[in-house]
Design an enzyme around this catalytic site. Structure first.
Site, PDB file in Angstrom:
ATOM      1  N   GLY A  46      60.808  51.170 -22.055  1.00 22.25           N
ATOM      2  CA  GLY A  46      61.429  51.353 -20.750  1.00 22.25           C
ATOM      3  C   GLY A  46      60.435  51.917 -19.766  1.00 22.25           C
ATOM      4  O   GLY A  46      59.450  52.554 -20.153  1.00 22.25           O
ATOM      5  N   GLN A  51      57.700  56.124 -12.223  1.00 20.33           N
ATOM      6  CA  GLN A  51      56.547  56.381 -13.086  1.00 20.33           C
ATOM      7  C   GLN A  51      55.275  55.683 -12.610  1.00 20.33           C
ATOM      8  O   GLN A  51      54.190  56.010 -13.069  1.00 20.33           O
ATOM      9  CB  GLN A  51      56.851  55.960 -14.527  1.00 20.33           C
ATOM     10  N   CYS A  91      57.704  59.304 -24.005  1.00 16.14           N
ATOM     11  CA  CYS A  91      57.643  58.854 -22.612  1.00 16.14           C
ATOM     12  C   CYS A  91      56.243  58.355 -22.300  1.00 16.14           C
ATOM     13  O   CYS A  91      55.258  59.002 -22.661  1.00 16.14           O
ATOM     14  CB  CYS A  91      58.011  60.010 -21.679  1.00 16.14           C
ATOM     15  N   LEU A  92      56.157  57.230 -21.614  1.00 15.58           N
ATOM     16  CA  LEU A  92      54.852  56.701 -21.237  1.00 15.58           C
ATOM     17  C   LEU A  92      54.113  57.640 -20.287  1.00 15.58           C
ATOM     18  O   LEU A  92      52.887  57.607 -20.218  1.00 15.58           O
ATOM     19  CB  LEU A  92      55.005  55.315 -20.605  1.00 15.58           C
ATOM     20  N   HIS A 133      67.343  57.946 -20.188  1.00 15.25           N
ATOM     21  CA  HIS A 133      65.990  58.478 -20.001  1.00 15.25           C
ATOM     22  C   HIS A 133      65.378  57.925 -18.710  1.00 15.25           C
ATOM     23  O   HIS A 133      64.846  58.678 -17.895  1.00 15.25           O
ATOM     24  CB  HIS A 133      65.149  58.095 -21.218  1.00 15.25           C
ATOM     25  N   GLU A 134      65.455  56.610 -18.521  1.00 16.39           N
ATOM     26  CA  GLU A 134      64.857  55.998 -17.327  1.00 16.39           C
ATOM     27  C   GLU A 134      65.611  56.391 -16.060  1.00 16.39           C
ATOM     28  O   GLU A 134      65.004  56.604 -15.007  1.00 16.39           O
ATOM     29  CB  GLU A 134      64.790  54.477 -17.473  1.00 16.39           C
ATOM     30  N   HIS A 137      64.360  59.605 -14.724  1.00 15.09           N
ATOM     31  CA  HIS A 137      63.141  59.479 -13.919  1.00 15.09           C
ATOM     32  C   HIS A 137      63.475  59.246 -12.447  1.00 15.09           C
ATOM     33  O   HIS A 137      62.782  59.754 -11.560  1.00 15.09           O
ATOM     34  CB  HIS A 137      62.271  58.323 -14.418  1.00 15.09           C
TER      35      HIS A 137
END
Length: 193
Positions: A46, A51, A91-92, A133-134, A137
């Protein structure tokens, strides 16, 4: 398609609240396509526009084993959240850090697709975790915000040390020799969101 640079914690731009997408046009569809390419290249499941320093309410996901079921959510809204349970998240924007976070286990979300049409989706398991989660953000929230202050400080220090080592050309492998709670080398069973 273009691979975009992913912001890393504790970059303050990750804390910005995303703005609604007013119309789904070619630029928004291109952003979704670029987000998917970036997510796949980074081996994530995701990615939120926030981000990559684009503060618009757009997230992309693909939780399929084959990595061939991309999903685009524009202006996502959580309609229902039921149950609570721990799930390990990564997380990226916070490389190589994984920890358990309590999330709703069953959700219903409404969004626009890349065609501009509204849809609703019921989700559980990894898909539910990933959507929540996304969406966090988009509000400027990171999964580490659910962790203790001590864990956040340890993670922040380790990541800053690794960034400094990368910028001076030193091998960052030595940074992994220090055990930090909730961190480790990613495995295929630990997707970064």
């Amino acid at each position: 398609m273009t691979k975009l640079a992913i912001l890393e914690y504790p970059d303050p731009r990750l804390r910005k609240t995303a703005q609604r997408v007013e119309s789904v046009d070619d630029a928004v569809r291109q952003l979704a396509s670029d987000l998917l390419e970036t997510m796949y290249a980074a081996k994530g499941v995701g990615l939120a526009a926030t981000q990559v320093d684009v503060h618009r309410r757009l997230i992309v996901l693909d939780v399929s084993e084959e990595r061939n079921q991309p999903m685009v959510f524009i202006n996502p809204e959580l309609l229902k959240a039921e149950g609570r349970g721990p799930a390990e998240e990564g997380c990226l924007s916070i490389p190589d850090v994984f920890d358990k976070v309590q999330r709703a286990t069953h959700i219903r979300v409404r969004a626009l697709g890349s065609d501009g049409e509204p849809f609703e989706l019921d989700a559980d398991g990894l898909l539910a975790v990933c959507i929540q989660h996304e969406m966090d953000h988009l509000e400027g929230k990171l999964f580490v915000d659910y962790l203790s202050e001590l864990k956040r400080q340890l993670i922040r220090r380790r990541l800053e040390k690794e960034r400094k080592q990368r910028s001076t050309g030193r091998d960052g492998a030595s940074a992994h020799s220090v055990a930090t709670p909730g961190t480790g080398t990613p495995r295929t069973s630990r997707p970064a969101l």
